[in-house]
Write an enzyme that holds these catalytic residues in place. Structure first.
Site, PDB file in Angstrom:
ATOM      1  N   GLU A  78       0.765  -1.229  -0.011  1.00  0.00           N
ATOM      2  CA  GLU A  78       0.052  -0.228  -0.071  1.00  0.00           C
ATOM      3  C   GLU A  78       0.723   1.213  -0.020  1.00  0.00           C
ATOM      4  OE1 GLU A  78      -1.377   0.814   4.473  1.00  0.00           O
ATOM      5  OE2 GLU A  78      -1.837  -1.206   3.560  1.00  0.00           O
ATOM      6  N   ASP A  79       2.093   1.195   0.497  1.00  0.00           N
ATOM      7  CA  ASP A  79       2.987   2.330   0.510  1.00  0.00           C
ATOM      8  C   ASP A  79       3.700   2.632  -0.942  1.00  0.00           C
ATOM      9  OD1 ASP A  79       2.349   2.884   2.951  1.00  0.00           O
ATOM     10  OD2 ASP A  79       4.550   2.637   3.786  1.00  0.00           O
TER      11      ASP A  79
ATOM     12  N   ARG B 186       3.787   0.371  -4.115  1.00  0.00           N
ATOM     13  CA  ARG B 186       3.700  -0.798  -4.907  1.00  0.00           C
ATOM     14  C   ARG B 186       3.429   0.065  -6.336  1.00  0.00           C
ATOM     15  NH1 ARG B 186      -1.137  -4.484  -5.362  1.00  0.00           N
ATOM     16  NH2 ARG B 186      -1.530  -3.990  -7.623  1.00  0.00           N
TER      17      ARG B 186
ATOM     18  N   GLY C  92      -2.439 -13.488  10.318  1.00  0.00           N
ATOM     19  CA  GLY C  92      -2.102 -14.759  11.079  1.00  0.00           C
ATOM     20  C   GLY C  92      -1.478 -15.706  10.259  1.00  0.00           C
TER      21      GLY C  92
ATOM     22  N   GLU D 294      10.433 -10.815   6.036  1.00  0.00           N
ATOM     23  CA  GLU D 294      11.214 -11.062   4.751  1.00  0.00           C
ATOM     24  C   GLU D 294      12.740 -10.444   5.228  1.00  0.00           C
ATOM     25  OE1 GLU D 294       8.075 -10.494   1.430  1.00  0.00           O
ATOM     26  OE2 GLU D 294       9.571  -8.838   1.803  1.00  0.00           O
TER      27      GLU D 294
END
Length: 160
Positions: A28-29, A31, A59, A93
């Site tokens: 959302e920031d 892409r 989850g 990641e």
């Protein structure tokens, strides 16, 4: 030593990997703007780029294919934006990138590298929530990865 041995010495390490670069980013920031442009330019220049565009369900664990892609990449570019720490996937990641000792080229997308390093500013509230949800042990891995990334402050988008 024969000529074949010389070739092994001078072979490019990236050919041992499926990917040259693993891109880590918060969808959302960045892409549709920065990361899209970065990815397109890397590919246009012949750099084998892994970019995961799916969101994890709440989850859900990091996908084995993502872990494999990190392991099978010569380097990583973590596009660290203000919402990066709100994503468990992004933090996992980054922790894997650090743990696998990949060359990490963080890009500080509209954030201060010292805030990344200290988990302050836009990251502070997210880390408080993460500790409440996952505990200090798990979050400690993510904190160490952010700290390590914040120590590499060469690619600050605010000064370009």
């Amino acid at each position: 030593m024969d000529d074949d041995d010389d070739d092994d010495i001078y072979s490019t390490p990236s050919f041992r990997y499926r990917w040259d670069v693993f891109l880590s980013f918060k969808r959302e920031d960045s892409r549709h703007n920065f990361t899209e442009t970065l990815s397109r330019e890397l590919i246009r220049n012949g750099i084998r780029t892994f970019r995961y565009d799916e969101e994890l369900e709440r989850g859900e664990e990091i996908a084995p294919s993502l872990v494999e892609a990190i392991q099978d990449s010569a380097a990583a570019i973590a596009v660290i934006s203000s919402k990066y720490a709100s994503s468990r996937r992004c933090l996992e990641e980054l922790a894997r990138i650090v743990e696998y000792r990949k060359l990490n080229l963080p890009v500080f997308y509209k954030v201060d590298p010292s805030d990344v390093r200290r988990q302050k500013g836009p990251f502070e509230e997210d880390f408080v929530k993460l500790v409440q949800r996952f505990g200090e042990n798990k979050v400690g891995r993510w904190r160490r990865a952010m700290e390590k990334a914040g120590d590499i402050s060469d690619w600050d988008s605010r000064i370009w």
